[in-house]
Scaffold this motif. Sequence first.
Motif, PDB file in Angstrom:
ATOM      1  N   GLN A 174       3.872   0.564   2.461  1.00  0.00           N
ATOM      2  CA  GLN A 174       3.622  -0.362   3.557  1.00  0.00           C
ATOM      3  C   GLN A 174       3.412  -1.741   2.945  1.00  0.00           C
ATOM      4  O   GLN A 174       2.466  -1.946   2.187  1.00  0.00           O
ATOM      5  N   TYR A 222      -1.741   5.632  -4.822  1.00  0.00           N
ATOM      6  CA  TYR A 222      -2.522   5.279  -3.619  1.00  0.00           C
ATOM      7  C   TYR A 222      -3.709   4.400  -3.985  1.00  0.00           C
ATOM      8  O   TYR A 222      -4.287   4.524  -5.064  1.00  0.00           O
ATOM      9  N   ASP A 223      -4.069   3.501  -3.040  1.00  0.00           N
ATOM     10  CA  ASP A 223      -5.196   2.588  -3.258  1.00  0.00           C
ATOM     11  C   ASP A 223      -6.412   3.054  -2.458  1.00  0.00           C
ATOM     12  O   ASP A 223      -6.530   4.230  -2.113  1.00  0.00           O
ATOM     13  N   SER A 269      -2.733   9.005   5.001  1.00  0.00           N
ATOM     14  CA  SER A 269      -1.681   9.804   4.366  1.00  0.00           C
ATOM     15  C   SER A 269      -2.123  11.242   4.079  1.00  0.00           C
ATOM     16  O   SER A 269      -1.280  12.133   3.985  1.00  0.00           O
ATOM     17  N   PHE A 279      -4.595   3.271   4.519  1.00  0.00           N
ATOM     18  CA  PHE A 279      -3.237   3.802   4.327  1.00  0.00           C
ATOM     19  C   PHE A 279      -3.289   5.061   3.452  1.00  0.00           C
ATOM     20  O   PHE A 279      -2.478   5.966   3.606  1.00  0.00           O
ATOM     21  N   GLN A 339      -7.658   8.500  26.527  1.00  0.00           N
ATOM     22  CA  GLN A 339      -6.882   9.714  26.315  1.00  0.00           C
ATOM     23  C   GLN A 339      -6.164   9.595  24.965  1.00  0.00           C
ATOM     24  O   GLN A 339      -5.601   8.535  24.638  1.00  0.00           O
ATOM     25  N   PHE A 366      -3.909  12.208  22.204  1.00  0.00           N
ATOM     26  CA  PHE A 366      -3.345  13.508  21.812  1.00  0.00           C
ATOM     27  C   PHE A 366      -3.843  14.630  22.722  1.00  0.00           C
ATOM     28  O   PHE A 366      -4.221  15.703  22.258  1.00  0.00           O
ATOM     29  N   GLN A 382       4.016   5.579  10.228  1.00  0.00           N
ATOM     30  CA  GLN A 382       4.550   5.744   8.868  1.00  0.00           C
ATOM     31  C   GLN A 382       4.860   7.204   8.537  1.00  0.00           C
ATOM     32  O   GLN A 382       5.831   7.487   7.830  1.00  0.00           O
ATOM     33  N   LYS A 383       4.041   8.117   9.031  1.00  0.00           N
ATOM     34  CA  LYS A 383       4.278   9.542   8.744  1.00  0.00           C
ATOM     35  C   LYS A 383       5.679   9.963   9.169  1.00  0.00           C
ATOM     36  O   LYS A 383       6.404  10.627   8.424  1.00  0.00           O
ATOM     37  N   PHE A 416      -4.370   4.129  21.331  1.00  0.00           N
ATOM     38  CA  PHE A 416      -4.583   5.576  21.408  1.00  0.00           C
ATOM     39  C   PHE A 416      -3.429   6.227  22.168  1.00  0.00           C
ATOM     40  O   PHE A 416      -3.046   7.363  21.887  1.00  0.00           O
ATOM     41  N   THR A 430      -9.622   4.276  14.745  1.00  0.00           N
ATOM     42  CA  THR A 430      -8.390   3.552  15.069  1.00  0.00           C
ATOM     43  C   THR A 430      -7.339   3.644  13.964  1.00  0.00           C
ATOM     44  O   THR A 430      -6.165   3.427  14.239  1.00  0.00           O
ATOM     45  N   LYS A 431      -7.735   3.955  12.725  1.00  0.00           N
ATOM     46  CA  LYS A 431      -6.789   3.838  11.611  1.00  0.00           C
ATOM     47  C   LYS A 431      -6.385   5.138  10.927  1.00  0.00           C
ATOM     48  O   LYS A 431      -5.362   5.178  10.255  1.00  0.00           O
ATOM     49  N   SER A 468       1.833   4.697   1.234  1.00  0.00           N
ATOM     50  CA  SER A 468       1.554   5.300   2.539  1.00  0.00           C
ATOM     51  C   SER A 468       2.566   6.408   2.799  1.00  0.00           C
ATOM     52  O   SER A 468       3.765   6.139   2.861  1.00  0.00           O
ATOM     53  N   SER A 505      -0.220   5.849  19.658  1.00  0.00           N
ATOM     54  CA  SER A 505      -0.246   6.804  18.538  1.00  0.00           C
ATOM     55  C   SER A 505       0.013   8.229  19.010  1.00  0.00           C
ATOM     56  O   SER A 505       0.583   9.035  18.278  1.00  0.00           O
ATOM     57  N   HIS A 526       0.852  -1.190   0.000  1.00  0.00           N
ATOM     58  CA  HIS A 526       0.000   0.000   0.000  1.00  0.00           C
ATOM     59  C   HIS A 526       0.882   1.232   0.000  1.00  0.00           C
ATOM     60  O   HIS A 526       1.797   1.334   0.827  1.00  0.00           O
ATOM     61  N   VAL A 573       0.916  -1.479  12.479  1.00  0.00           N
ATOM     62  CA  VAL A 573       0.927  -0.943  11.117  1.00  0.00           C
ATOM     63  C   VAL A 573      -0.341  -0.144  10.809  1.00  0.00           C
ATOM     64  O   VAL A 573      -0.303   0.882  10.135  1.00  0.00           O
ATOM     65  N   THR A 574      -1.484  -0.603  11.319  1.00  0.00           N
ATOM     66  CA  THR A 574      -2.745   0.066  10.998  1.00  0.00           C
ATOM     67  C   THR A 574      -3.145   1.116  12.033  1.00  0.00           C
ATOM     68  O   THR A 574      -3.940   1.994  11.730  1.00  0.00           O
ATOM     69  N   LYS A 575      -2.617   1.035  13.254  1.00  0.00           N
ATOM     70  CA  LYS A 575      -3.139   1.889  14.330  1.00  0.00           C
ATOM     71  C   LYS A 575      -2.177   2.940  14.879  1.00  0.00           C
ATOM     72  O   LYS A 575      -2.622   3.910  15.488  1.00  0.00           O
TER      73      LYS A 575
END
Lengths: 278, 278
Positions: A16, B255-256, B264, B260, B10, B12, A68-69, A260, B63-64, A11, A263, A9, A62-64
């Motif tokens: 990814q 991108y797909d 982005s 992801f 909690q 950010f 990657q940013k 949470f 979550t993603k 990303s 991240s 994908h 990877v998803t949560k």
Amino acid sequence: MKYVELETHQSFGGQQKRFRHWSVTLDCEMSYSVYLPPDYRNTTLPILYWLSGLTCNDQNFVTKAGAQKYAAELGIILVVPDTSPRGDIIPDAPSYDLGQGASFYVNATQEPWKQNYQMFDYISIELPKLIKRQFKSNGRQSIAGHSMGGHGALMFALKHPGRFCSVSAFAPIVNPMQVPFGRKAFYHYLGDSKETWQVYDSCFLMEHYIDQPFPILIDQGTKDEFLLKQLKPEILETVALKKNWPFQLRWQKDYDHSYFFVSSFIRDHLLFHYRYLK
Amino acid sequence: MKYVELETHQSFGGQQKRFRHWSVTLDCEMSYSVYLPPDYRNTTLPILYWLSGLTCNDQNFVTKAGAQKYAAELGIILVVPDTSPRGDIIPDAPSYDLGQGASFYVNATQEPWKQNYQMFDYISIELPKLIKRQFKSNGRQSIAGHSMGGHGALMFALKHPGRFCSVSAFAPIVNPMQVPFGRKAFYHYLGDSKETWQVYDSCFLMEHYIDQPFPILIDQGTKDEFLLKQLKPEILETVALKKNWPFQLRWQKDYDHSYFFVSSFIRDHLLFHYRYLK
């Protein structure tokens, strides 16, 4: 089954990816995920290994986590293995804290685990060899993880002096010998001799560490539901203070044990590693 | 079942919450998620509604997508509903593009759907009332979504002139009357009269829109597996050009259709909405 790319994908300008391979060490098929930053094609980059916690596989982070940013911006390759051997014929247990998804990253010596549950060797030897064969890097690497994976990150670094430039963890199990999660897992995987437990316990390992120390960053939420019974990062902090270790434990007010929490602070962890990887 | 807070985390510096309530409109229990930025306690903030795509519930985005970071920084409340009525006794279909998780945000007129599948009214009327009762805000709001939820975001804004300050979408279904996903859903939920379909089709609605237009941002991945058969955002772009609409369609190379892609560019979307919400 040789080596299969399961997914890719785009990303944050990079890719990814997820792979499947046959693990000789674990005697089963395994999946792992890799994030390649946009600069991967043009240059050689360092690697950050991420070890996940109980119930996770290679996809949760990877998803949560949203890492990657920052991996894209800083130019860090992310390698995310699964947390145990997997499959219908692989031994398992009904509880979430033993068996599949709960290897505790040890080499099991007991039945029925010992044939497959050799995660220490998988993460220490087989996976890095595979990564080296499949991806170019500049040879510098660090390691991080969450909960059981935080235990893994600290423990692998303490067992392999000089291998990792830096280590970080979110809500790690720092003293598995002394807490219910760790005692249960070690008893089943390693038997009842405490001497075989010690070599996987970060507090014991740091206490007896004689090589060059490496920087450690730990974040711990104050509302983490596992804090008092399972985590107790202040025990490792005490050892670190005694050894004059480059060690920072940050208490994050009101955060719990979830992604949470991860991240919210993953940017800080990637910046921390970047300082030592560059 | 009155109104229950299921979770709070909690995130950010703010709080990611999830609630469950009885929906009179849908005649079933529903869950929805809300992110409250750190500034929520001290001031009144605007709201961004997020509508999700096929197979999703209110948790996928939460979550993603990694939106909380920017919602925290910019001071935007996020409200994320589920994508359909839910429950064991709620009508469903074996395919992922019809029934639970696939409401297409319409008011169904056909059996067996019409008793529960009244998502247009739920999102237009019942949920905003509930949000107003439970949370303070400054009254300004925008709407965004992904895929089927991108259709929802555009369609709700076009059906409610003046309600939303701005609209954005990732890979939206802009012309459901003309693509397989939409035709199947509309046929089952609305019967075979095209006149009942039109009022949920963003291309038709924009063509016939006579009020003040609102800014629209659309991101579309060039490697999106649904692009050619289901999405075709250039059809809406053509209408927008003809109407001289403040409209930007961005083609995102490689991108797909996945989260992801959403994660982005979610920062750009929150910054876009912030410009019109502040």
